[in-house]
Design a protein around this motif. Structure first.
Motif, PDB file in Angstrom:
ATOM      1  N   GLY A   1      30.968  29.253  38.832  1.00  9.84           N
ATOM      2  CA  GLY A   1      32.623  28.874  39.138  1.00  9.84           C
ATOM      3  C   GLY A   1      33.117  27.518  39.083  1.00  9.84           C
ATOM      4  O   GLY A   1      34.481  27.271  38.990  1.00  9.84           O
ATOM      5  N   THR A   2      32.288  26.659  39.189  1.00  8.66           N
ATOM      6  CA  THR A   2      32.679  25.150  39.466  1.00  8.66           C
ATOM      7  C   THR A   2      33.396  24.879  37.739  1.00  8.66           C
ATOM      8  O   THR A   2      34.083  23.878  37.793  1.00  8.66           O
ATOM      9  CB  THR A   2      31.556  24.164  39.430  1.00  8.66           C
ATOM     10  N   MET A   3      33.114  25.512  36.936  1.00  8.34           N
ATOM     11  CA  MET A   3      33.777  25.215  35.392  1.00  8.34           C
ATOM     12  C   MET A   3      35.332  25.451  35.633  1.00  8.34           C
ATOM     13  O   MET A   3      35.959  24.820  34.967  1.00  8.34           O
ATOM     14  CB  MET A   3      33.252  26.088  34.318  1.00  8.34           C
ATOM     15  N   GLY A   4      35.597  26.599  36.441  1.00  7.12           N
ATOM     16  CA  GLY A   4      36.784  26.981  36.829  1.00  7.12           C
ATOM     17  C   GLY A   4      37.698  25.814  37.461  1.00  7.12           C
ATOM     18  O   GLY A   4      38.890  25.389  37.220  1.00  7.12           O
ATOM     19  N   LEU A   5      37.096  25.119  38.342  1.00  2.00           N
ATOM     20  CA  LEU A   5      37.585  24.030  39.123  1.00  2.00           C
ATOM     21  C   LEU A   5      37.917  22.908  38.216  1.00  2.00           C
ATOM     22  O   LEU A   5      38.748  22.079  38.452  1.00  2.00           O
ATOM     23  CB  LEU A   5      36.761  23.658  40.264  1.00  2.00           C
TER      24      LEU A   5
ATOM     25  N   ALA B   1      33.039  35.748  36.381  1.00  2.00           N
ATOM     26  CA  ALA B   1      33.422  36.279  38.093  1.00  2.00           C
ATOM     27  C   ALA B   1      33.686  34.790  38.748  1.00  2.00           C
ATOM     28  O   ALA B   1      34.611  34.907  39.562  1.00  2.00           O
ATOM     29  CB  ALA B   1      32.364  36.791  38.318  1.00  2.00           C
ATOM     30  N   GLY B   2      32.739  33.806  38.461  1.00  2.00           N
ATOM     31  CA  GLY B   2      32.859  32.629  39.335  1.00  2.00           C
ATOM     32  C   GLY B   2      34.115  31.844  39.050  1.00  2.00           C
ATOM     33  O   GLY B   2      34.792  31.207  39.716  1.00  2.00           O
ATOM     34  N   THR B   3      34.371  31.839  37.834  1.00  2.00           N
ATOM     35  CA  THR B   3      35.518  31.065  37.279  1.00  2.00           C
ATOM     36  C   THR B   3      36.846  31.469  37.481  1.00  2.00           C
ATOM     37  O   THR B   3      37.763  30.982  37.971  1.00  2.00           O
ATOM     38  CB  THR B   3      35.349  30.993  35.598  1.00  2.00           C
ATOM     39  N   ALA B   4      36.888  32.955  37.440  1.00  3.41           N
ATOM     40  CA  ALA B   4      37.898  33.768  37.666  1.00  3.41           C
ATOM     41  C   ALA B   4      38.354  33.553  39.214  1.00  3.41           C
ATOM     42  O   ALA B   4      39.589  33.252  39.530  1.00  3.41           O
ATOM     43  CB  ALA B   4      37.935  35.097  37.521  1.00  3.41           C
ATOM     44  N   LEU B   5      37.413  33.542  40.252  1.00  2.00           N
ATOM     45  CA  LEU B   5      37.613  33.147  41.569  1.00  2.00           C
ATOM     46  C   LEU B   5      38.214  32.091  41.776  1.00  2.00           C
ATOM     47  O   LEU B   5      39.087  31.628  42.533  1.00  2.00           O
ATOM     48  CB  LEU B   5      36.187  33.404  42.400  1.00  2.00           C
ATOM     49  N   ALA B   6      37.606  31.127  41.167  1.00  2.00           N
ATOM     50  CA  ALA B   6      38.076  29.369  41.201  1.00  2.00           C
ATOM     51  C   ALA B   6      39.459  29.367  40.815  1.00  2.00           C
ATOM     52  O   ALA B   6      40.164  28.555  41.485  1.00  2.00           O
ATOM     53  CB  ALA B   6      37.219  28.680  40.354  1.00  2.00           C
ATOM     54  N   ILE B   7      39.784  29.951  39.662  1.00  2.68           N
ATOM     55  CA  ILE B   7      41.208  29.614  39.144  1.00  2.68           C
ATOM     56  C   ILE B   7      42.177  30.337  39.814  1.00  2.68           C
ATOM     57  O   ILE B   7      43.183  30.047  40.259  1.00  2.68           O
ATOM     58  CB  ILE B   7      41.060  30.161  37.759  1.00  2.68           C
TER      59      ILE B   7
ATOM     60  N   SER C   1      42.146  31.684  42.923  1.00  4.64           N
ATOM     61  CA  SER C   1      42.191  31.379  44.307  1.00  4.64           C
ATOM     62  C   SER C   1      43.297  30.105  44.408  1.00  4.64           C
ATOM     63  O   SER C   1      43.859  30.003  45.417  1.00  4.64           O
ATOM     64  CB  SER C   1      40.870  30.406  44.874  1.00  4.64           C
ATOM     65  N   GLN C   2      43.411  29.409  43.208  1.00  7.41           N
ATOM     66  CA  GLN C   2      44.456  28.205  43.404  1.00  7.41           C
ATOM     67  C   GLN C   2      45.519  28.283  42.485  1.00  7.41           C
ATOM     68  O   GLN C   2      46.699  27.856  42.676  1.00  7.41           O
ATOM     69  CB  GLN C   2      43.799  26.700  42.972  1.00  7.41           C
ATOM     70  N   ARG C   3      45.392  28.887  41.326  1.00  7.73           N
ATOM     71  CA  ARG C   3      46.500  29.275  40.464  1.00  7.73           C
ATOM     72  C   ARG C   3      46.441  30.653  40.062  1.00  7.73           C
ATOM     73  O   ARG C   3      45.998  31.187  38.899  1.00  7.73           O
ATOM     74  CB  ARG C   3      46.486  28.550  39.283  1.00  7.73           C
ATOM     75  N   PRO C   4      46.882  31.629  40.874  1.00  6.19           N
ATOM     76  CA  PRO C   4      46.927  33.109  40.730  1.00  6.19           C
ATOM     77  C   PRO C   4      47.661  33.534  39.487  1.00  6.19           C
ATOM     78  O   PRO C   4      47.588  34.530  38.779  1.00  6.19           O
ATOM     79  CB  PRO C   4      47.383  33.636  41.938  1.00  6.19           C
ATOM     80  N   GLU C   5      48.616  32.813  38.963  1.00  2.00           N
ATOM     81  CA  GLU C   5      49.559  33.008  37.686  1.00  2.00           C
ATOM     82  C   GLU C   5      48.750  32.932  36.550  1.00  2.00           C
ATOM     83  O   GLU C   5      49.129  33.414  35.554  1.00  2.00           O
ATOM     84  CB  GLU C   5      50.745  32.312  37.774  1.00  2.00           C
ATOM     85  N   VAL C   6      47.577  31.883  36.426  1.00  5.98           N
ATOM     86  CA  VAL C   6      46.939  31.811  35.238  1.00  5.98           C
ATOM     87  C   VAL C   6      46.157  33.142  34.652  1.00  5.98           C
ATOM     88  O   VAL C   6      45.506  33.803  35.568  1.00  5.98           O
ATOM     89  CB  VAL C   6      45.881  30.496  35.288  1.00  5.98           C
ATOM     90  N   LYS C   7      46.254  33.554  33.756  1.00 10.33           N
ATOM     91  CA  LYS C   7      45.499  34.599  32.868  1.00 10.33           C
ATOM     92  C   LYS C   7      44.273  34.376  32.872  1.00 10.33           C
ATOM     93  O   LYS C   7      43.692  33.344  32.233  1.00 10.33           O
ATOM     94  CB  LYS C   7      45.930  35.304  31.745  1.00 10.33           C
ATOM     95  N   VAL C   8      43.164  35.252  33.023  1.00  8.16           N
ATOM     96  CA  VAL C   8      41.728  35.254  32.960  1.00  8.16           C
ATOM     97  C   VAL C   8      41.461  36.138  31.980  1.00  8.16           C
ATOM     98  O   VAL C   8      41.449  37.479  32.321  1.00  8.16           O
ATOM     99  CB  VAL C   8      40.925  34.965  34.239  1.00  8.16           C
ATOM    100  N   ILE C   9      40.944  35.871  30.655  1.00  5.90           N
ATOM    101  CA  ILE C   9      40.499  36.877  29.548  1.00  5.90           C
ATOM    102  C   ILE C   9      39.267  37.037  29.470  1.00  5.90           C
ATOM    103  O   ILE C   9      38.969  35.880  28.987  1.00  5.90           O
ATOM    104  CB  ILE C   9      41.502  36.792  28.427  1.00  5.90           C
ATOM    105  N   GLY C  10      38.360  38.106  29.220  1.00  8.40           N
ATOM    106  CA  GLY C  10      37.204  38.163  28.941  1.00  8.40           C
ATOM    107  C   GLY C  10      37.062  38.450  27.504  1.00  8.40           C
ATOM    108  O   GLY C  10      37.731  39.365  26.929  1.00  8.40           O
ATOM    109  N   VAL C  11      35.975  38.330  26.828  1.00 10.19           N
ATOM    110  CA  VAL C  11      35.536  38.654  25.507  1.00 10.19           C
ATOM    111  C   VAL C  11      34.212  39.262  25.573  1.00 10.19           C
ATOM    112  O   VAL C  11      33.113  38.442  25.931  1.00 10.19           O
ATOM    113  CB  VAL C  11      35.833  37.405  24.606  1.00 10.19           C
ATOM    114  N   GLU C  12      33.798  40.216  24.730  1.00 10.07           N
ATOM    115  CA  GLU C  12      32.565  40.849  24.644  1.00 10.07           C
ATOM    116  C   GLU C  12      32.466  41.165  23.206  1.00 10.07           C
ATOM    117  O   GLU C  12      33.234  41.444  22.208  1.00 10.07           O
ATOM    118  CB  GLU C  12      32.383  42.153  25.459  1.00 10.07           C
ATOM    119  N   PRO C  13      30.927  41.046  22.767  1.00  5.21           N
ATOM    120  CA  PRO C  13      30.620  41.484  21.656  1.00  5.21           C
ATOM    121  C   PRO C  13      30.871  43.099  21.688  1.00  5.21           C
ATOM    122  O   PRO C  13      30.396  43.890  22.316  1.00  5.21           O
ATOM    123  CB  PRO C  13      29.126  40.967  21.211  1.00  5.21           C
TER     124      PRO C  13
END
Length: 416
Positions: free
Chosen positions: A159-163, A186-192, A194-206
């Protein structure tokens, strides 16, 4: 039972790993923006010492071990990047590390892991078999098992990547992150959030290993039969329980990408960014250039390029798949005259269409009963999909029978 992970865990992890893990650049890419259609920024996690974001979680998890656990050592199952991160930081902290890798793990990851003094055991034709073996060894030897994407200290570390992203691009609109076991997102979304809830977090899977989407459909983590994929680091059979419980309410959207789309993304990064990124790391770009996220047009978007440990032995083959997906290489068989000058006339037709013959092979044995004709297998260099159609049209006008042969990225991925 799942373990609750909080933003304070991520903030504590940031302080705990400070100075042990690189704060990677997050830089703007006008080159990639031409393909994505939005203001594109790249979080360069492949620049970590061991080539991936996994160092964040590994450093945090090892630092939290008790003195007794450090003395006994740790064990993990990994397709490569988690093993590398654990081995490197274990060596740094004087913790003995043993890792179990499935037999399909890339050689570069195996050899590099051993260079960090870790013991590597190759076992199983699937990640699940490697996990089972690692647990058995851990119980027999009293080693602490460190889960690659579901241990709470691992998730908090990732999650520190999100910070960092919020510090480096404070007005970001969306972050696109590859999903394997879901620890990073999960960790990155939690970090983001928690501080900027309006930022979209989008996942990509093969599409060959979409365990998170299957978990969403089932309402809980489920085991899937993952197929071979160029994004080998994302090829897990089930999403983590803790990761899924945390991520499900924080992720705004998840999309899938094909093998050809992943190969094309790797090619784009090599050509445009001069960066070698593995399939798992390139998945975020793959979704964008494939048009899977049209709602982000004109937005400021960060792509997590989260790994660079691609096997050099197949890099050139992956690039050729990317070239084929981009319309810059075609392969076909044609039936031409075997009389003197027949091949020269065929070459003229190709040249007139503005294409270049890269490779050509004659097949007289299976050319049929007409001994005056021969089959040729050709690989032709073109400039675009429109150019390919012009080549085919030229062949039709000159009454040269031909049959296109597709390059299957799905077949290539079986060798990764």
């Amino acid at each position: 039972m799942t373990v609750k992970i909080t933003i304070q865990d991520v903030l504590d992890a940031k302080e705990r790993i400070r100075g042990t893990v690189l704060e990677t650049p997050c830089q703007r890419s006008s080159q990639l923006a031409e393909y994505t259609g939005f203001d594109t920024w790249c979080k360069l996690e492949f620049l970590q010492r061991t080539g991936s974001f996994k160092e964040r979680g590994a450093s945090n998890a090892l630092a939290l071990l008790s003195d007794e656990q450090k003395r006994r050592g740790v064990i993990a199952a990994s397709a490569g990047n988690h093993a590398l991160a654990l081995a490197y930081h274990g060596q740094r902290l004087g913790v003995d590390v043993k890792v179990v890798m499935p037999t399909f793990a890339p050689m570069i990851k195996i050899s590099t892991c051993r260079s960090f003094d870790a013991e590597v055991i190759l076992h199983g034709t699937s990640f699940g078999e490697a996990v089972q073996q690692a647990h058995e060894i851990g119980e027999a030897e009293g080693r602490q098992y460190v889960h690659g994407f579901d241990d709470p200290p691992i998730i908090a570390g990732q999650g520190t990547m999100g910070l960092e992203i919020l510090e480096q691009v404070p007005d970001v609109d969306a972050v696109v992150i590859p999903i394997g076991g879901a620890g990073l997102i999960a960790g990155t979304a939690l970090a983001i959030k928690s501080q900027r809830p309006e930022v979209k977090v989008i996942g990509v899977e093969p599409i060959n290993a979409c365990c998170y989407m299957d978990a969403l459909n089932a309402g809980k983590p489920v085991k899937i039969a993952a197929k071979p994929t160029l994004a080998d680091g994302l090829a897990v059979h089930t999403v983590g329980d803790n990761a899924f419980e945390l991520a499900r309410d924080l992720i705004d959207k998840v999309v899938t990408v094909t093998e050809s789309e992943i190969a094309l993304a790797i090619l784009r990064l090599v050509e445009r960014e001069k960066s070698v990124v593995e399939g798992s790391g390139a998945a975020s770009l793959a979704a964008c250039i494939a048009g899977k996220l049209p709602e982000l047009e004109g937005k400021k978007v960060v792509l997590a390029l989260c790994g660079g440990n691609i096997d050099p032995s197949i890099l050139s083959r992956i690039i050729e798949v990317g070239l084929a997906a981009d319309g810059r290489i075609i392969r076909f068989t044609a039936r031409i005259s075997d009389r003197p000058g027949g091949l020269a006339e065929f070459a003229k037709v190709i040249a007139k269409a503005g294409a270049s013959i890269k490779d050509i092979t004659h097949d007289r044995t299976f050319a049929g009963p007409d001994v005056s004709a021969v089959h040729v297998q050709c690989k032709i260099e073109t400039s675009s999909h429109e150019h390919i159609e012009r080549v085919y049209q030229s062949l039709r006008e000159h009454k040269i029978p031909f049959r296109p042969v597709e390059i299957e990225a799905e077949t290539l991925s079986a060798y990764h």
